[in-house]
Scaffold this active site. Structure first.
Site, PDB file in Angstrom:
ATOM      1  N   HIS A  62      -2.707   6.995   2.923  1.00  0.00           N
ATOM      2  CA  HIS A  62      -1.253   7.135   3.004  1.00  0.00           C
ATOM      3  C   HIS A  62      -0.814   8.331   2.155  1.00  0.00           C
ATOM      4  O   HIS A  62      -1.120   8.408   0.960  1.00  0.00           O
ATOM      5  CB  HIS A  62      -0.555   5.876   2.473  1.00  0.00           C
ATOM      6  CG  HIS A  62      -0.653   4.689   3.374  1.00  0.00           C
ATOM      7  ND1 HIS A  62      -1.232   4.730   4.620  1.00  0.00           N
ATOM      8  CD2 HIS A  62      -0.223   3.402   3.195  1.00  0.00           C
ATOM      9  CE1 HIS A  62      -1.157   3.522   5.175  1.00  0.00           C
ATOM     10  NE2 HIS A  62      -0.560   2.705   4.331  1.00  0.00           N
ATOM     11  N   CYS A 111       0.817  -1.218   0.000  1.00  0.00           N
ATOM     12  CA  CYS A 111       0.000   0.000   0.000  1.00  0.00           C
ATOM     13  C   CYS A 111       0.847   1.262   0.000  1.00  0.00           C
ATOM     14  O   CYS A 111       0.437   2.298  -0.535  1.00  0.00           O
ATOM     15  CB  CYS A 111      -0.942   0.006   1.202  1.00  0.00           C
ATOM     16  SG  CYS A 111      -0.119  -0.214   2.798  1.00  0.00           S
TER      17      CYS A 111
END
Length: 359
Positions: A251, A157
């Site tokens: 993120h 990710c």
């Protein structure tokens, strides 16, 4: 219309729960089996998860009363599914063995786990960037001795915000050096603030194994298929730092890049705006209409405002400017459990179906 029976292996964890919500009303995929640890086996999904349901939307009613199958009972799973999504929480060696066992039982595996990402004939695919890497599956099937079974994985990710932004610039301008600092949400650790109060008003400057993945995995994404394996790119040097920050989802990355031919900021923005890929051409159900969105506002992208862009499957970029030591710098954002985890896995499965690998 395509119609596949799918299973979720590791259904009780946070990524497994995200798979469940994404697949509830999927036009191609119908969840027919849920699997988890022996501890959960025999319980209904509702009983097994209980108070640990971490999604904002309720547990899908169509799955709540499904009885959990032991993840190692591959024979039971094979009766119910055409392929599986895998998001188990186990030691890497055990995950690798489990995923290979599913593949050898002729059950294709689309994995969220890192255990098989480094295997040369296992494609690690971001559908918008390296959809051609699925061609290595035929070599993997020969190694495994399978006709239909294989393993395909999505990438970590942490790279899914900055690698998409850099990829369309890489070959045009000759990308040579990347420095990326990622600021990673707590859901990446499978946690919520209720279950991890130590993260409130805190930053932890270490995430085990994350920097190694962030530096190595882009090289596989940027590699090519040759003689039955994926050969990593060797033209780019990457260094990273990865921090855990008190954000629920999303993120963020601060990125610095150097090129053989320094691009203008206008040229970069034009490339981002016009970028398209086979994922859009194939009209995959989970693919964003526009993969890369650029914000001119100086305070964007922001996790709370932009992580859900295009169902959480788009990448947001902003603050592009020249740098005194590198050529350019920018900030980017992606939703770590949608684009970065389960959503990316679902889109990868859609790509594999469109390419005929699930038939």
């Amino acid at each position: 219309m395509k119609n596949y029976r799918v299973g979720i292996v590791g259904a009780t964890g946070m990524v497994g729960q995200r798979f469940a919500t994404l697949l509830e009303n999927h036009p191609w995929f119908h969840v027919t089996a849920l699997a988890a640890s022996a501890q959960s086996a025999g319980k209904t999904y509702r009983e097994a998860v209980a108070s640990r349901w971490a999604m904002k939307t309720p547990m899908p009613e169509s799955m709540a009363d499904m009885v959990i199958i032991d993840a190692t009972d591959i024979a039971a799973m094979k009766e119910k599914v055409d392929f599986v999504f895998c998001a188990v929480n186990m030691p890497k060696a055990e995950i690798r063995a489990l995923e290979e066992a599913y593949a050898k039982a002729e059950i294709p595996v689309v994995s969220n786990n890192s255990a098989n990402r480094g295997v040369e004939d296992v494609p690690m695919v971001i559908p918008e960037l390296n959809s051609d890497h699925t061609a290595v599956i035929e070599a993997q099937r020969k190694r495994l001795g399978t006709k239909r079974g294989f393993i395909a994985v999505k990438s970590n990710c942490s790279i899914q915000s900055y690698v998409p932004a850099l990829t369309p610039l890489k070959d045009v301008f000759g990308l040579t050096h990347v420095l990326a600092c990622t600021y990673q949400a707590i859901s990446g650790a499978g946690k919520t603030f209720e279950r991890w109060p130590e993260m409130i008003d805190n930053v932890i400057p270490y995430i085990g194994g994350e920097e190694e993945k962030s530096e190595q995995e882009p090289l596989k994404v940027w590699g090519h298929v040759e003689d039955g394996k994926i050969v990593n790119d060797t033209s780019v040097q990457i260094t990273t730092q990865c921090l855990r920050v008190p954000v629920s989802d999303g993120h963020t990355a601060a990125v610095f890049a150097r090129f053989e031919r320094k691009p203008s900021l206008e040229a970069i923005k034009k490339i981002w705006a016009e970028f398209t890929s086979p994922a859009q051409a194939l009209e995959l159900p989970s693919a964003p209409k526009q993969f890369i969105h650029y914000f001119e506002e100086p305070d964007r992208p922001q996790a709370r405002l932009d992580r859900e862009l295009e169902g959480g499957m788009a990448v947001s970029v902003g603050r592009l400017r020249e740098d005194s030591q590198y050529d350019i710098k920018f900030v980017c954002l992606s939703h770590n459990t949608l684009r970065g985890a389960a959503g990316g896995g679902v889109e990868l499965a859609e790509l594999l179906c469109a390419q005929g690998y699930m038939d």
